[in-house]
Design an enzyme around this catalytic site. Structure first.
Site, PDB file in Angstrom:
ATOM      1  N   GLU A  43       0.827  -1.207   0.000  1.00 47.04           N
ATOM      2  CA  GLU A  43       0.000   0.000   0.000  1.00 47.04           C
ATOM      3  C   GLU A  43       0.862   1.257   0.000  1.00 47.04           C
ATOM      4  OE1 GLU A  43      -2.737  -0.318   3.232  1.00 47.04           O
ATOM      5  OE2 GLU A  43      -3.824  -2.005   2.359  1.00 47.04           O
ATOM      6  N   ALA A 188      -3.723  -6.346  13.291  1.00 50.02           N
ATOM      7  CA  ALA A 188      -4.723  -5.890  14.255  1.00 50.02           C
ATOM      8  C   ALA A 188      -5.817  -6.927  14.541  1.00 50.02           C
ATOM      9  CB  ALA A 188      -5.343  -4.578  13.781  1.00 50.02           C
TER      10      ALA A 188
END
Length: 263
Positions: A43, A188
Site C-alpha cells: 500500500e 490488528a
C-alpha cells in the site's frame, strides 16, 4: 502522525531535488524505498507512486521524472503471502504498472541514512527508506525467561499465557502464537481477538474456572495498491480491481473513529 511525517518528508525531498543541479545527488533524492512486501509495504509503495506521478508531476513541470525510482523490497519470493497466487500476481502487475521496481528475495542488511545495503553487498543510494517488514517486540519480553522467536516475541501457550509465568499473558506484537504449524501474522485482527480471550482467561482465573484456548478466526485479507486498485481474499471469495478497492474503502471507513479521522 507517521503518515503526515512521511508525506512532509516526500514534499521536502522534491523541493530539494528541484534545486539540485548534480544529477547523481538528484537521483539519490528521488529514490524512494519501501521494505516489506506485506499489505503495509504494498500500500505504501502504491501510494507513493501515485503521489509522485499523479500529483508531484503536475507541480514540478521542469523536473525529469524518469529520474524517480520507487522500489519495494521483499526478502521472500512473494508479496502479500497471505493471498492466493492469482491475487499476488495481480498486485505485482499493478505495482509494476505504477512504475514500482519490485525486488523479491532481496534482504536489507543496513541503512546509514544515505546508502541502503543489501545482503550480497549491492548498495542503493537513497534518502528515503520506509520500513514495513515488521517490528521487534519490546525488550522487556526477553527478560521473562520464556522462549522467543527471532523478533523477540514470546512463544505463548494456547491460552496466551507466557510459559513459566502463568499469571502473565502476551498478545499482539509481543506474542508469537503458533496455529496450523505457523506463527500468526502480527496484524490488528489477531491482536483484537487475542485481547478478548485474554480478558476472559483473566476473569476465569479469578473465579477459578477453566481457561479458554485461543484460535484465530480469519476474517480475510485486503490490500489497496492505489486509487481504484485493490485485492481482497476471504475463504473462497477473491476480488480484485475497482470492486475490491470499494470494499476496502467501506471496511476502513467503518473502522475509523469519529468525524475528525474521517476528514
Amino acid at each position: 502522525n507517521e503518515s503526515v511525517a512521511i508525506r512532509n518528508h516526500i514534499l521536502n525531498i522534491f523541493e530539494q531535488a528541484s534545486k539540485e543541479s548534480d544529477v547523481q545527488k538528484r537521483r539519490e533524492l528521488l529514490t524512494f524505498v519501501c521494505v516489506g512486501g506485506g499489505p503495509t509495504g504494498v500500500e505504501e509503495a502504491g501510494a507513493i507512486s501515485e503521489l509522485i506521478y499523479s500529483v508531484m508531476a503536475k507541480e514540478y513541470h521542469h523536473m525529469d521524472f524518469s529520474e524517480v525510482d520507487v522500489k519495494l523490497i521483499e526478502g521472500t519470493d512473494r508479496i502479500l503471502p497471505m493471498m492466493p497466487k492469482s491475487l499476488r500476481d495481480e498486485a505485482l502487475q499493478v505495482l509494476r504498472g505504477k512504475k514500482v521496481d519490485v525486488r523479491l528475495e532481496t534482504q536489507v542488511m543496513n541503512y546509514d541514512g544515505s546508502e541502503l545495503t543489501f545482503k550480497g553487498g549491492s548498495v542503493v543510494k537513497t534518502r528515503t527508506v520506509i520500513w514495513a517488514a515488521g517490528v521487534k517486540a519490546v525488550p522487556v519480553m526477553a527478560k521473562l525467561g520464556a522462549p522467543l522467536d527471532r523478533a523477540g516475541r514470546v512463544i505463548v501457550r494456547k491460552t496466551l499465557q507466557v510459559p513459566g509465568c502463568s499469571d502473565v499473558y502476551a498478545i499482539g506484537d509481543s506474542a508469537c502464537f503458533m496455529q496450523d504449524d505457523r506463527p500468526l501474522a502480527t496484524i490488528a485482527p489477531v491482536a483484537t481477538q487475542q485481547a478478548e480471550i485474554c480478558v476472559q482467561n483473566i476473569l476465569h482465573t479469578i473465579s477459578g474456572r477453566p481457561l479458554q484456548l485461543f484460535s484465530y478466526h480469519d476474517i480475510g485479507s485486503m490490500a489497496t495498491i492505489g486509487c481504484g486498485d485493490a485485492v481482497m481474499f476471504r475463504g473462497i471469495i477473491k476480488s480484485k480491481g475497482f470492486i475490491a478497492w470499494m470494499l476496502w474503502m467501506v471496511v476502513h471507513l467503518m473502522r475509523l473513529a469519529g468525524t475528525r479521522t474521517n476528514m
